[in-house]
Write a protein that holds these residues in place. Structure first.
Motif, PDB file in Angstrom:
ATOM      1  N   ASN A 116       4.877   5.818  39.793  1.00 44.53           N
ATOM      2  CA  ASN A 116       6.069   5.598  40.594  1.00 44.53           C
ATOM      3  C   ASN A 116       7.174   6.561  40.184  1.00 44.53           C
ATOM      4  N   SER A 117       7.974   6.979  41.158  1.00 39.30           N
ATOM      5  CA  SER A 117       9.041   7.941  40.884  1.00 39.30           C
ATOM      6  C   SER A 117      10.089   7.388  39.918  1.00 39.30           C
ATOM      7  N   ASN A 118      10.127   6.058  39.731  1.00 34.73           N
ATOM      8  CA  ASN A 118      11.040   5.483  38.737  1.00 34.73           C
ATOM      9  C   ASN A 118      10.780   6.043  37.347  1.00 34.73           C
ATOM     10  N   GLN A 119       9.513   6.393  37.074  1.00 29.24           N
ATOM     11  CA  GLN A 119       9.180   6.943  35.766  1.00 29.24           C
ATOM     12  C   GLN A 119       9.790   8.327  35.578  1.00 29.24           C
ATOM     13  N   LEU A 120       9.831   9.111  36.661  1.00 30.09           N
ATOM     14  CA  LEU A 120      10.504  10.406  36.590  1.00 30.09           C
ATOM     15  C   LEU A 120      11.997  10.214  36.372  1.00 30.09           C
TER      16      LEU A 120
ATOM     17  N   GLN B  42       8.668  22.525  40.185  1.00 29.98           N
ATOM     18  CA  GLN B  42       8.784  21.241  39.493  1.00 29.98           C
ATOM     19  C   GLN B  42      10.165  20.627  39.703  1.00 29.98           C
ATOM     20  N   LEU B  43      11.193  21.469  39.742  1.00 29.61           N
ATOM     21  CA  LEU B  43      12.548  20.974  39.998  1.00 29.61           C
ATOM     22  C   LEU B  43      12.626  20.294  41.359  1.00 29.61           C
ATOM     23  N   ALA B  44      11.970  20.895  42.354  1.00 27.36           N
ATOM     24  CA  ALA B  44      11.973  20.307  43.695  1.00 27.36           C
ATOM     25  C   ALA B  44      11.288  18.943  43.682  1.00 27.36           C
TER      26      ALA B  44
ATOM     27  N   THR C 173      13.595  16.408  41.842  1.00 29.11           N
ATOM     28  CA  THR C 173      14.753  16.081  42.675  1.00 29.11           C
ATOM     29  C   THR C 173      14.369  15.135  43.803  1.00 29.11           C
ATOM     30  N   SER C 174      13.243  15.420  44.462  1.00 23.54           N
ATOM     31  CA  SER C 174      12.784  14.560  45.555  1.00 23.54           C
ATOM     32  C   SER C 174      12.458  13.160  45.056  1.00 23.54           C
ATOM     33  N   ALA C 175      11.811  13.093  43.891  1.00 24.60           N
ATOM     34  CA  ALA C 175      11.428  11.791  43.340  1.00 24.60           C
ATOM     35  C   ALA C 175      12.646  10.987  42.921  1.00 24.60           C
ATOM     36  N   CYS C 176      13.616  11.646  42.320  1.00 27.28           N
ATOM     37  CA  CYS C 176      14.775  10.927  41.785  1.00 27.28           C
ATOM     38  C   CYS C 176      15.755  10.501  42.868  1.00 27.28           C
ATOM     39  N   THR C 177      15.792  11.221  43.983  1.00 28.44           N
ATOM     40  CA  THR C 177      16.663  10.807  45.082  1.00 28.44           C
ATOM     41  C   THR C 177      16.007   9.736  45.935  1.00 28.44           C
ATOM     42  N   GLY C 178      14.663   9.656  45.845  1.00 27.36           N
ATOM     43  CA  GLY C 178      13.939   8.653  46.618  1.00 27.36           C
ATOM     44  C   GLY C 178      13.907   8.932  48.102  1.00 27.36           C
TER      45      GLY C 178
END
Length: 339
Positions: free
Chosen positions: A8-12, A34-36, A39-44
């Protein structure tokens, strides 16, 4: 094709939270691609889950940047309820640790779908949480997962738990000095190179009450957790088994479909049919395994000739052609881009 191992992106977000607290710029550790992803994972906004292989590579690069081979323990120390999303709030609403463990077993794969392989085994007055896969490649994920389990349990009950022991199937990095760090963190004996990854504790821990349980909230959150579980990208144990067997076969040379079929105790025709049902060909599955392994080997600075052999290619030129087909660059060009 279905993802076989996702997180899950919560782990990122937990990893990024750790980096922000230490004022580490993402661009100092990760490349633009990797930055992209981060960023995508953390913004949801775009993705809710990412492949475990990609997350492992991010963790390994951060560990290398900080020269911290116990990075999973370091990151887990900052865990909070929000980092586990719906699951975190659901566990907090349970009445006791036993109820929380059952919810973790049911909904844990929303955080990491390898959690569905977890076995709960009672041996007398002891409980073992056991992950049966031998020698996992993603040992860093098991360390992070065990550390999160330890830290979040402390938050649930407000006091230390008397853990019996922690076992990891992978090898210890850093020698005796690091072993002491693990044992201080978990407060018990920690062993590596074991047949299973294990988190063992006394059965009476299951009766410890959760601080401020909420039955009404639990019912609401459980409905939300079911919805989240149903919306997850699907996974399949067959593809996981096939990928693990391909990893082993790569070490023996160029894998073939009949070889994989024998390893899975299937006929070649049955294997082809099963792969078609999952909308993937043998070559696509093999390419995915090789790409995942290749990313790890390149990051670990393994010589290119050795990578070719480890991936089962007949020679380095065959590996170079395949890598260029995957990425558009040769392996050597990719390494130069990283420097």
């Amino acid at each position: 094709m279905q993802n076989t191992a996702i997180v899950n992106s919560n782990q990122l977000q937990l990893m990024v939270q750790f980096m922000q607290q230490r004022q580490i710029a993402l661009s100092d550790v990760f490349d633009s691609e990797q930055l992209a992803l981060v960023t995508s994972a953390c913004t949801g906004q775009q993705i809710s889950h990412v492949p475990v292989a990609q997350f492992v590579l991010l963790l390994e690069q951060l560990a290398h940047y900080l020269n911290d081979s116990t990075i999973g323990l370091s990151i887990a120390q900052g865990i909070n309820t929000a980092n586990l999303g719906i699951l975190g709030y659901l566990l907090h609403a349970c009445e006791n640790m036993g109820e929380a463990l059952l919810r973790l077993h049911r909904y844990g794969k929303w955080i990491n779908n390898e959690m569905e392989q977890m076995q709960i085994i009672q041996q007398g007055h002891q409980i073992e949480l056991r992950w049966p896969q031998p020698k996992p490649l993603n040992g860093i994920m098991h360390e992070l997962g065990m550390a999160i389990l330890q830290q979040f349990s402390l938050q649930l009950v407000g006091r230390s738990l008397n853990i019996n022991h922690v076992y990891f199937a992978h090898s210890l990095k850093g020698g005796a000095a690091n072993l002491q760090i693990y044992e201080q963190f978990f407060g018990c004996a920690v062993l590596f190179d074991q047949p299973y990854s294990v988190f063992s504790f006394p059965a009476n821990i299951l009766n410890i009450p959760i601080e401020k349980p909420d039955k009404a909230l639990l019912d609401i959150l459980q409905q939300q957790a079911e919805q989240a579980l149903n919306s997850m990208p699907s996974t399949d144990i067959f593809l996981q088994q096939a990928q693990r067997k391909l990893i082993e076969l790569c070490q023996l040379g160029e894998p073939t479909l009949p070889q994989l079929a024998r390893q899975l105790h299937l006929s070649s025709r049955t294997l082809q049919r099963r792969l078609m049902q999952h909308e993937v060909s043998f070559q696509q599955l093999l390419d995915e395994v090789r790409q995942q392994l290749c990313r790890q080997y390149l990051h670990q600075h393994v010589p290119l000739s050795d990578i070719a052999q480890l991936l089962g290619y007949s020679d380095q030129s065959a590996f170079t052609r395949a890598y260029k087909r995957w990425t558009g660059n040769t392996p050597l060009q990719q390494r130069r881009l990283k420097h």
